[in-house]
Structures are given as structure tokens and as C-alpha cells.
Design a protein around this motif. Structure first.
Motif, short mmCIF file in Angstrom:
data_model
loop_
_atom_site.label_atom_id
_atom_site.label_comp_id
_atom_site.label_asym_id
_atom_site.label_seq_id
_atom_site.Cartn_x
_atom_site.Cartn_y
_atom_site.Cartn_z
N ASN A 43 0.64 2.13 -12.12
CA ASN A 43 0.21 3.45 -11.68
C ASN A 43 -1.20 3.31 -11.10
O ASN A 43 -2.12 2.89 -11.80
N ASP A 44 -1.34 3.64 -9.83
CA ASP A 44 -2.64 3.44 -9.18
C ASP A 44 -3.76 4.30 -9.76
O ASP A 44 -4.91 3.89 -9.77
N VAL A 45 -3.43 5.47 -10.29
CA VAL A 45 -4.47 6.29 -10.92
C VAL A 45 -5.06 5.54 -12.11
O VAL A 45 -6.29 5.40 -12.24
N ALA A 46 -4.17 5.05 -12.98
CA ALA A 46 -4.64 4.33 -14.17
C ALA A 46 -5.41 3.07 -13.77
O ALA A 46 -6.51 2.82 -14.27
N MET A 47 -4.85 2.28 -12.88
CA MET A 47 -5.46 0.99 -12.55
C MET A 47 -6.76 1.11 -11.76
O MET A 47 -7.73 0.42 -12.04
N MET A 48 -6.75 1.96 -10.75
CA MET A 48 -7.90 2.00 -9.84
C MET A 48 -8.97 2.99 -10.30
O MET A 48 -10.15 2.69 -10.26
N VAL A 78 3.99 3.69 -8.96
CA VAL A 78 3.31 4.97 -8.80
C VAL A 78 2.17 4.80 -7.80
O VAL A 78 1.24 4.03 -8.03
N LEU A 79 2.29 5.53 -6.70
CA LEU A 79 1.32 5.42 -5.60
C LEU A 79 0.88 6.80 -5.15
O LEU A 79 1.69 7.70 -5.03
N HIS A 80 -0.39 6.93 -4.90
CA HIS A 80 -0.96 8.14 -4.32
C HIS A 80 -1.61 7.72 -3.00
O HIS A 80 -2.43 6.79 -2.99
N PRO A 81 -1.26 8.37 -1.90
CA PRO A 81 -1.80 7.95 -0.60
C PRO A 81 -3.33 7.85 -0.56
O PRO A 81 -3.87 6.97 0.09
N TYR A 82 -4.02 8.73 -1.27
CA TYR A 82 -5.48 8.70 -1.22
C TYR A 82 -6.06 7.53 -2.03
O TYR A 82 -7.25 7.25 -1.92
N ILE A 83 -5.22 6.87 -2.82
CA ILE A 83 -5.72 5.73 -3.60
C ILE A 83 -5.24 4.42 -2.96
O ILE A 83 -6.03 3.71 -2.34
N MET A 84 -3.95 4.10 -3.10
CA MET A 84 -3.47 2.82 -2.57
C MET A 84 -3.28 2.85 -1.06
O MET A 84 -3.11 1.82 -0.44
N LEU A 132 -4.31 -1.09 0.95
CA LEU A 132 -2.95 -0.99 1.47
C LEU A 132 -2.24 -2.34 1.58
O LEU A 132 -1.05 -2.44 1.31
N LYS A 133 -2.96 -3.40 1.92
CA LYS A 133 -2.30 -4.70 2.07
C LYS A 133 -1.68 -5.18 0.76
O LYS A 133 -0.68 -5.90 0.77
N TYR A 134 -2.22 -4.75 -0.37
CA TYR A 134 -1.68 -5.17 -1.66
C TYR A 134 -0.36 -4.47 -1.97
O TYR A 134 0.54 -5.06 -2.56
N VAL A 135 -0.24 -3.22 -1.58
CA VAL A 135 1.01 -2.50 -1.73
C VAL A 135 2.07 -3.14 -0.83
O VAL A 135 3.19 -3.42 -1.27
N ARG A 136 1.71 -3.37 0.42
CA ARG A 136 2.67 -3.97 1.36
C ARG A 136 3.14 -5.33 0.88
O ARG A 136 4.32 -5.66 0.98
#
Length: 186
Positions: A101-106, A141-147, A153-157
């Protein structure tokens, strides 16, 4: 909303007021207003629900089932769907995660962006191995404003490319997972 409709994305309930469900004055009304807003945009009722901040009251699953919802994602407890009993009808919990979950991680744990890639790939590899004998569900779990930020973005891709390479891995919406799960139970 237009782009999500064009891509045939699924719209699920996430709270009308975006408040912790314990702080909503009338939970049923909030659920109904959420459903109405989604119906206005999509022309159909939402089937799934993810409470704001994964919050629920003791009554939330009952209210969701009574208001026509088929699944909920608030119970972070497994990598397979789970049937929950309610007053009206069973409702299925679909797997959701705080680990990918990007909220938790980032935003909370303050990891480098590459941590998302590493966790997503490691999580997938283990679940893929576990799925030899029965299917597994992995939520990213991705939120556009975070990942979606350019430096992340390259890490998600890269993680998605890793997952796409594996035979049998599919990318489904919640309702696609639910329909598949219910067909297996039948």
C-alpha cells in the motif's frame, strides 16, 4: 471519471463524506449517498466497498449487504476471499493489503520509492508459488498522487512488468474476482 469509464474500470464505494465510519452521523445514509453518486456517473450500482481508512462500525457489513453491496475490502486478513455472515445475506471480503500500500510505505513509513517495487515483486513471487494448488489474490494499492509521481512511477511499471511475465497471472477488478470466486463455490 470519464477516463475510468472508458477503460471499463470499476467504481466501488469509499464513503461519501470521507470520514472514519465511526464518525459518520448516519452510516446508512452515507452508504446510500455514495451508491447514488456512483450510480449517477456509471449508470449502475456499485458492488464493492472499501471504507475510508478501512474503517467500519459493528454494523457496516450488515448495512452494506442490506444496501446491495456484494463485497467489501476492509478486512485485511488473507490472500483468498472470505465469506462474512450478515443480517441480510453473506458478503464476501476480497483481499486488500497494507503491505503493498503506497500510503503506508511512502507517507507513513517513509521508504524510498524502490521499496514499492521490491515488496510488490516479493509478495507476488510468494503468492504465485502458493497458488500452485489454489488461487491467490494480490492487491496492489496505488494512489495516483503518490506512486504516480514522476520519481516513483518507474517502480510501479517495473513491478507490473514482472507480474505480467508469469503465466496464469491476471489483472482483474474486484467484481471480476468476486464473480470468479462465486462461480468456483457453485
Amino acid at each position: 471519471m470519464r477516463a475510468a469509464r472508458e477503460r471499463k474500470g470499476e467504481f466501488i464505494g469509499h464513503g461519501f463524506s470521507q470520514k472514519n465510519m465511526q464518525k459518520v452521523a448516519d452510516e446508512r445514509d452515507d452508504i446510500r449517498r455514495t451508491s447514488g453518486a456512483i450510480r449517477e456517473v456509471t449508470g449502475r450500482n456499485p458492488r464493492g466497498w472499501l471504507g475510508p481508512g478501512l474503517t467500519e462500525t459493528w454494523e457496516t457489513p450488515d448495512l452494506l449487504a442490506e444496501e446491495g453491496y456484494d463485497y467489501v475490502c476492509d478486512w485485511v486478513l488473507d490472500d483468498q476471499p472470505t465469506v462474512l455472515k450478515t443480517r441480510a445475506k453473506p458478503i464476501v471480503n476480497l483481499p486488500y493489503t497494507q503491505e503493498c500500500n503506497d500510503v503506508a510505505m511512502m507517507l507513513i513509513q517513509h521508504h524510498k520509492a524502490s521499496e514499492y517495487h521490491d515488496r510488490a515483486c516479493d509478495q507476488f513471487d510468494q503468492l504465485y508459488a502458493d497458488a500452485r494448488h489454489s488461487a491467490r489474490v494480490m492487491a496492489l494499492v496505488l494512489h495516483p498522487y503518490i506512486m504516480g509521481a514522476p520519481h516513483r512511477l518507474k517502480y510501479v511499471r517495473s513491478a507490473l512488468a514482472h507480474i505480467r511475465k508469469q503465466p496464469g497471472a491476471v489483472f482483474w477488478t474486484g467484481e471480476q474476482i468476486l464473480d470468479w470466486y462465486l462461480a468456483q463455490r457453485a
